[in-house]
Scaffold this motif. Structure first.
Motif, PDB file in Angstrom:
ATOM      1  N   SER A  82      20.264  41.233  35.933  1.00  0.00           N
ATOM      2  CA  SER A  82      20.422  41.246  34.477  1.00  0.00           C
ATOM      3  C   SER A  82      19.184  41.700  33.720  1.00  0.00           C
ATOM      4  N   GLY A  83      17.997  41.607  34.341  1.00  0.00           N
ATOM      5  CA  GLY A  83      16.785  42.029  33.646  1.00  0.00           C
ATOM      6  C   GLY A  83      16.544  41.216  32.393  1.00  0.00           C
ATOM      7  N   GLU A  84      16.334  41.891  31.254  1.00  0.00           N
ATOM      8  CA  GLU A  84      16.026  41.191  30.006  1.00  0.00           C
ATOM      9  C   GLU A  84      17.241  40.481  29.415  1.00  0.00           C
ATOM     10  N   ASN A  85      18.442  40.732  29.962  1.00  0.00           N
ATOM     11  CA  ASN A  85      19.636  40.016  29.520  1.00  0.00           C
ATOM     12  C   ASN A  85      19.843  38.719  30.302  1.00  0.00           C
ATOM     13  N   PHE A  86      18.864  38.364  31.125  1.00  0.00           N
ATOM     14  CA  PHE A  86      18.948  37.170  31.962  1.00  0.00           C
ATOM     15  C   PHE A  86      19.133  35.905  31.123  1.00  0.00           C
ATOM     16  N   GLN A  87      20.014  35.012  31.590  1.00  0.00           N
ATOM     17  CA  GLN A  87      20.221  33.719  30.958  1.00  0.00           C
ATOM     18  C   GLN A  87      20.176  32.631  32.026  1.00  0.00           C
ATOM     19  N   LEU A  88      19.426  31.567  31.755  1.00  0.00           N
ATOM     20  CA  LEU A  88      19.393  30.438  32.680  1.00  0.00           C
ATOM     21  C   LEU A  88      20.752  29.752  32.710  1.00  0.00           C
ATOM     22  N   ARG A  89      21.192  29.378  33.891  1.00  0.00           N
ATOM     23  CA  ARG A  89      22.419  28.601  34.059  1.00  0.00           C
ATOM     24  C   ARG A  89      22.096  27.313  34.795  1.00  0.00           C
ATOM     25  N   SER A  90      22.811  26.277  34.481  1.00  0.00           N
ATOM     26  CA  SER A  90      22.653  25.003  35.163  1.00  0.00           C
ATOM     27  C   SER A  90      23.109  25.101  36.610  1.00  0.00           C
ATOM     28  N   ARG A  91      22.338  24.512  37.536  1.00  0.00           N
ATOM     29  CA  ARG A  91      22.724  24.596  38.946  1.00  0.00           C
ATOM     30  C   ARG A  91      23.996  23.809  39.216  1.00  0.00           C
ATOM     31  N   TRP A  92      24.176  22.691  38.501  1.00  0.00           N
ATOM     32  CA  TRP A  92      25.387  21.907  38.709  1.00  0.00           C
ATOM     33  C   TRP A  92      26.602  22.615  38.133  1.00  0.00           C
ATOM     34  N   MET A  93      26.434  23.278  36.976  1.00  0.00           N
ATOM     35  CA  MET A  93      27.553  24.011  36.395  1.00  0.00           C
ATOM     36  C   MET A  93      27.912  25.223  37.254  1.00  0.00           C
ATOM     37  N   LEU A  94      26.902  25.891  37.804  1.00  0.00           N
ATOM     38  CA  LEU A  94      27.161  26.997  38.728  1.00  0.00           C
ATOM     39  C   LEU A  94      27.950  26.507  39.937  1.00  0.00           C
ATOM     40  N   LEU A  95      27.560  25.339  40.452  1.00  0.00           N
ATOM     41  CA  LEU A  95      28.245  24.769  41.608  1.00  0.00           C
ATOM     42  C   LEU A  95      29.690  24.434  41.260  1.00  0.00           C
ATOM     43  N   PHE A  96      29.901  23.788  40.100  1.00  0.00           N
ATOM     44  CA  PHE A  96      31.254  23.416  39.688  1.00  0.00           C
ATOM     45  C   PHE A  96      32.116  24.660  39.439  1.00  0.00           C
ATOM     46  N   ASP A  97      31.539  25.678  38.772  1.00  0.00           N
ATOM     47  CA  ASP A  97      32.281  26.923  38.534  1.00  0.00           C
ATOM     48  C   ASP A  97      32.637  27.607  39.844  1.00  0.00           C
ATOM     49  N   GLY A  98      31.697  27.577  40.806  1.00  0.00           N
ATOM     50  CA  GLY A  98      31.954  28.177  42.110  1.00  0.00           C
ATOM     51  C   GLY A  98      33.069  27.465  42.850  1.00  0.00           C
ATOM     52  N   LEU A  99      33.090  26.137  42.780  1.00  0.00           N
ATOM     53  CA  LEU A  99      34.157  25.367  43.425  1.00  0.00           C
ATOM     54  C   LEU A  99      35.505  25.655  42.775  1.00  0.00           C
ATOM     55  N   ARG A 100      35.512  25.803  41.451  1.00  0.00           N
ATOM     56  CA  ARG A 100      36.754  26.138  40.759  1.00  0.00           C
ATOM     57  C   ARG A 100      37.257  27.509  41.180  1.00  0.00           C
ATOM     58  N   ALA A 101      36.327  28.468  41.325  1.00  0.00           N
ATOM     59  CA  ALA A 101      36.709  29.815  41.751  1.00  0.00           C
ATOM     60  C   ALA A 101      37.268  29.793  43.169  1.00  0.00           C
ATOM     61  N   LEU A 102      36.645  29.021  44.063  1.00  0.00           N
ATOM     62  CA  LEU A 102      37.152  28.901  45.443  1.00  0.00           C
ATOM     63  C   LEU A 102      38.530  28.255  45.468  1.00  0.00           C
ATOM     64  N   TRP A 103      38.734  27.251  44.602  1.00  0.00           N
ATOM     65  CA  TRP A 103      40.030  26.588  44.525  1.00  0.00           C
ATOM     66  C   TRP A 103      41.119  27.566  44.066  1.00  0.00           C
ATOM     67  N   SER A 104      40.804  28.393  43.050  1.00  0.00           N
ATOM     68  CA  SER A 104      41.765  29.393  42.576  1.00  0.00           C
ATOM     69  C   SER A 104      42.073  30.415  43.658  1.00  0.00           C
ATOM     70  N   TRP A 105      41.038  30.816  44.400  1.00  0.00           N
ATOM     71  CA  TRP A 105      41.232  31.772  45.495  1.00  0.00           C
ATOM     72  C   TRP A 105      42.122  31.185  46.589  1.00  0.00           C
ATOM     73  N   ALA A 106      41.875  29.907  46.940  1.00  0.00           N
ATOM     74  CA  ALA A 106      42.669  29.246  47.974  1.00  0.00           C
ATOM     75  C   ALA A 106      44.127  29.111  47.546  1.00  0.00           C
ATOM     76  N   LEU A 107      44.360  28.759  46.270  1.00  0.00           N
ATOM     77  CA  LEU A 107      45.729  28.660  45.772  1.00  0.00           C
ATOM     78  C   LEU A 107      46.429  30.011  45.823  1.00  0.00           C
ATOM     79  N   GLY A 108      45.692  31.070  45.477  1.00  0.00           N
ATOM     80  CA  GLY A 108      46.255  32.415  45.534  1.00  0.00           C
ATOM     81  C   GLY A 108      46.677  32.799  46.944  1.00  0.00           C
TER      82      GLY A 108
END
Length: 214
Positions: A82-108
């Protein structure tokens, strides 16, 4: 209370919200969640004579460490991408979002409509999440050692002395964590006014997370 893991967790919360007032509220709720668990464990240790088993520390420390390593790697990736468009993200929110994405993939896959894994959502901390993360951190690291300390104090000085020590410990923990909240809010607010400084803070956070997590 001025613990490296507390600093990392509180910075994780305050660095991903725009409003200083909301950052203070959520950071204070993290501290309150941590204090709540320590107080409950302390009460059981003093009044009932029960302490957490040693394996609790051994189980929780790797979980917290793994999330820190994950955050550090993600920040490095985001800075490069991202370079200068970089934004900090929470590690716990990244983890939760990743788990949600995996859950959607598994359901698919189960429904016969497979889709690529995409972490599109950008969740942010809320009241319950901040308090809950504080409780998670309260269960791990040094909680079992603290319970043994309170148990020993109660055995020597009695339940009243042990209870007063517990109150003093909880107050000190909350005050020191609140100080970290204020310091981190001020630091991130100054950094956000300069994109290069903000990227430098991100790089420092990545290095800090990788070292502490490892």
């Amino acid at each position: 209370g001025i613990d490296w893991d507390h600093i990392a967790a509180i910075s994780d919360i305050t660095g991903t919200v725009d409003s200083p007032r909301r950052g203070f509220l959520l950071g204070s709720l993290y501290a309150l969640g941590h204090v709540t668990v320590v107080t409950i464990v302390g009460i059981f240790a003093i009044l009932v004579g029960i302490a957490l088993p040693d394996w609790v520390d051994g189980m929780m420390e790797p979980v917290v460490g793994a999330t820190l390593v994950f955050l550090g790697l993600w920040i490095v990736y985001s800075l490069i991408r991202s370079g200068e468009n970089f934004q900090l993200r929470s590690r716990w929110m990244l983890l939760f979002d990743g788990l949600r994405a995996l859950w959607s993939w598994a359901l698919g896959r189960l429904r016969g409509t497979p889709q690529p894994i995409r972490v599109q959502a950008k969740s942010s901390y809320g009241v319950r999440t901040s308090f809950g993360i504080g409780m998670i951190h309260g269960i791990g690291a040094e909680t079992a050692s603290q319970a043994i300390l309170f148990l020993s104090i109660a055995g020597v000085g009695g339940k009243l002395v042990g209870s007063l020590m517990l109150v003093a410990f909880a107050m000190g923990l909350f005050i020191s964590n609140t100080g970290i909240v204020v310091a981190s809010i001020f630091g991130f607010r100054v950094a956000k006014e300069n994109r290069r400084a903000y990227m430098a803070v991100g790089g420092a956070a990545a290095l800090f997370s990788l070292i502490l997590g490892a």
